[in-house]
Design an enzyme around this catalytic site. Structure first.
Site, PDB file in Angstrom:
ATOM      1  N   ARG A  62      34.714  33.386  33.585  1.00 51.60           N
ATOM      2  CA  ARG A  62      34.087  34.705  33.715  1.00 51.60           C
ATOM      3  C   ARG A  62      35.201  35.733  33.729  1.00 51.60           C
ATOM      4  NH1 ARG A  62      36.977  35.913  37.459  1.00 51.60           N
ATOM      5  NH2 ARG A  62      35.809  37.863  37.533  1.00 51.60           N
ATOM      6  N   GLY A  63      34.769  37.015  33.694  1.00 54.65           N
ATOM      7  CA  GLY A  63      35.750  38.087  33.514  1.00 54.65           C
ATOM      8  C   GLY A  63      35.763  38.451  32.034  1.00 54.65           C
ATOM      9  N   ALA A  64      35.685  39.759  31.744  1.00 55.05           N
ATOM     10  CA  ALA A  64      35.456  40.201  30.366  1.00 55.05           C
ATOM     11  C   ALA A  64      36.474  39.645  29.361  1.00 55.05           C
ATOM     12  CB  ALA A  64      35.426  41.727  30.333  1.00 55.05           C
ATOM     13  N   ARG A  96      26.481  36.213  27.332  1.00 46.01           N
ATOM     14  CA  ARG A  96      26.358  37.239  28.389  1.00 46.01           C
ATOM     15  C   ARG A  96      26.308  38.608  27.700  1.00 46.01           C
ATOM     16  NH1 ARG A  96      30.150  36.759  33.555  1.00 46.01           N
ATOM     17  NH2 ARG A  96      28.439  37.983  34.458  1.00 46.01           N
ATOM     18  N   GLN A 197      33.241  36.867  43.877  1.00 43.93           N
ATOM     19  CA  GLN A 197      34.483  36.802  43.083  1.00 43.93           C
ATOM     20  C   GLN A 197      35.687  37.296  43.883  1.00 43.93           C
ATOM     21  OE1 GLN A 197      31.547  37.926  41.948  1.00 43.93           O
ATOM     22  NE2 GLN A 197      31.307  37.604  39.751  1.00 43.93           N
ATOM     23  N   ASP A 238      34.037  46.026  32.166  1.00 42.52           N
ATOM     24  CA  ASP A 238      33.381  45.123  31.204  1.00 42.52           C
ATOM     25  C   ASP A 238      33.021  45.833  29.904  1.00 42.52           C
ATOM     26  OD1 ASP A 238      32.840  43.889  34.017  1.00 42.52           O
ATOM     27  OD2 ASP A 238      32.632  42.291  32.531  1.00 42.52           O
ATOM     28  N   ASN A 248      31.198  47.904  35.255  1.00 39.77           N
ATOM     29  CA  ASN A 248      32.007  46.892  35.948  1.00 39.77           C
ATOM     30  C   ASN A 248      31.104  46.226  36.992  1.00 39.77           C
ATOM     31  OD1 ASN A 248      34.569  45.544  36.339  1.00 39.77           O
ATOM     32  ND2 ASN A 248      34.681  46.585  38.305  1.00 39.77           N
ATOM     33  N   LYS A 249      31.665  45.288  37.684  1.00 40.52           N
ATOM     34  CA  LYS A 249      30.909  44.493  38.651  1.00 40.52           C
ATOM     35  C   LYS A 249      30.066  45.357  39.591  1.00 40.52           C
ATOM     36  CE  LYS A 249      30.584  41.015  38.846  1.00 40.52           C
ATOM     37  NZ  LYS A 249      29.395  40.358  38.205  1.00 40.52           N
TER      38      LYS A 249
HETATM   39  O1  MRU Z   1      30.422  38.548  36.411  1.00 42.50           O
HETATM   40  P1  MRU Z   1      31.914  38.520  36.178  1.00 42.50           P
HETATM   41  O2  MRU Z   1      32.654  37.788  37.233  1.00 42.50           O
HETATM   42  O3  MRU Z   1      32.249  38.056  34.778  1.00 42.50           O
HETATM   43  O4  MRU Z   1      32.347  40.058  36.279  1.00 42.50           O
HETATM   44  C1  MRU Z   1      33.703  40.373  36.117  1.00 42.50           C
HETATM   45  C2  MRU Z   1      34.001  41.808  36.330  1.00 42.50           C
HETATM   46  O5  MRU Z   1      33.137  42.624  36.555  1.00 42.50           O
HETATM   47  C3  MRU Z   1      35.421  42.222  36.137  1.00 42.50           C
HETATM   48  O6  MRU Z   1      35.740  43.297  36.976  1.00 42.50           O
HETATM   49  C4  MRU Z   1      35.643  42.641  34.675  1.00 42.50           C
HETATM   50  O7  MRU Z   1      35.157  41.670  33.808  1.00 42.50           O
HETATM   51  C5  MRU Z   1      37.071  42.878  34.370  1.00 42.50           C
HETATM   52  S1  MRU Z   1      38.003  41.363  34.394  1.00 42.50           S
HETATM   53  C6  MRU Z   1      39.585  41.724  33.911  1.00 42.50           C
END
Ligand code: MRU
Length: 350
Positions: A62-64, A96, A197, A238, A248-249
């Protein structure tokens, strides 16, 4: 599993940056299973594009940036097996909805496939996507850390580190660089309900690399700011719309509002691949809704009365006027807006 010195040399990892969670092993994609951290360091192998799509959907990776990189390797696996490229692209794209890095990486792979690239050329493209992300993170880390006054405290949200990228991280890369330079002396991480996270991943990643961090409940952010302990909020992204609105999250938006109220600066750190000029404003960003079950318990233990309902959007949008600084590998944009973003990312900008 602690990576060996040889593996670190091969991957370019250094002190304060020892983790590579997405690894191409020549015939399969090796992923650190982020659902099991911090108590178990288990790895899973993806052998086809469907495996990769599942790993993205289920948050193994996970993470963009990391999901974009994983998807690129998914297309390499599809090509090696002679699978239908259009089907593999569609499956991976649908894994996603919110992070545009997934689409950007797949667009690059699709362009190479349409140009007639063989599997070896696709390996080179996927590796380039991964390597460019690492280089971007290191550049952003230096630029972002230079904006912070020595002795500052920072708050971050979610996980934006090596686990979420090819390595080093975006917001967490700035924090790594800022801790190394002494500009950052205190790091706070919000726990990031419901998937934790921050609590499970950021705390583990920072401790592993020798950076002391303090966990807070998400609901403690405004009180932390009022206490004067933090001068900056530093987060990833994201998807950044053409006017600078940033997905973002979930929880990022309320942190940005609290930061503005308390005079705490708000920094977004993301590679150019996260900028989506085709999306005019944050209002049209597709916000992922996940299973309400994720909210009805913690770590598999039910915490809410049977029969209760829950609403579980996992991203939100911070309006651009709450963002003081956007850091990408192309430089620092203060008070990001449409004109500034088009000047840096629009056609003919570089
Ligand atoms: O649901 P996730 O864990 O994939 O969400 C991740 C985030 O929101 C991060 O802040 C974002 O992807 C940037 S990661 C460098």
């Amino acid at each position: 599993m602690q990576p060996s010195r040889a593996a670190n040399i091969a991957t370019g990892a250094t002190q304060h940056d020892s983790l590579r969670a997405v690894q191409w092993l020549g015939d399969r994609l090796h992923l650190l299973d982020q659902r099991k951290l911090p108590f178990e360091e288990a790895w899973i192998d993806c052998r086809d594009a469907d495996d990769v799509a599942r790993a993205i959907r289920d948050l193994v990776v996970r993470g963009a940036p990391a999901i974009g990189i994983a998807a690129a390797w998914g297309m390499v696996l599809a090509a090696r097996h002679g699978d239908d490229a259009a089907r593999a692209l569609a499956t991976l794209r649908a894994a996603r909805p919110t992070a545009v890095n997934l689409v950007a990486a797949l667009d690059r792979m699709q362009a190479r496939i349409e140009a007639g690239a063989d599997p070896a050329a696709l390996v080179r493209e996927a590796q380039a996507i991964q390597d460019q992300d690492l280089a971007a993170n290191r550049a952003m880390g230096a630029m972002g850390a230079a904006l912070i006054r020595p002795g500052s405290g920072v708050l971050t949200h979610c996980n934006t580190g090596s686990l979420a990228t090819s390595g080093f991280g975006t917001a967490l890369g700035v924090i790594r660089a800022g801790c190394a330079s002494g500009n950052i002396v205190r790091v706070y991480a919000g726990e990031t309900r419901p998937w934790l996270q921050g609590a499970r991943l950021t705390m583990w990643e920072l401790q592993r690399d020798g950076i002391a961090a303090t966990l807070i409940a998400d609901s403690a952010a405004a009180h932390l700011m009022k206490s004067g302990r933090v001068q900056w909020v530093i987060v990833g992204a994201d998807r950044i719309a053409a006017n600078g609105d940033t997905a973002n999250k979930i929880g990022t938006y309320q942190i940005a509002i609290a930061a503005r109220h308390h005079g705490v600066k708000f920094m977004v750190v993301a590679p150019a691949a996260t900028v989506d000029l085709a999306t005019p404003t944050g209002d049209t960003i597709d916000i992922e809704l996940r299973d309400p079950e994720e909210l009805l318990g913690i770590g598999g233990h039910r915490t809410v009365v049977a029969g209760a309902q829950a609403w579980n959007p996992v991203f939100d949008v911070t309006p651009h006027d709450l963002i003081d600084v956007l850091v990408t590998e192309r430089g620092v944009i203060t008070q990001p807006d449409e004109a500034a973003l088009r000047a840096v990312f629009g056609p003919g900008a570089h």
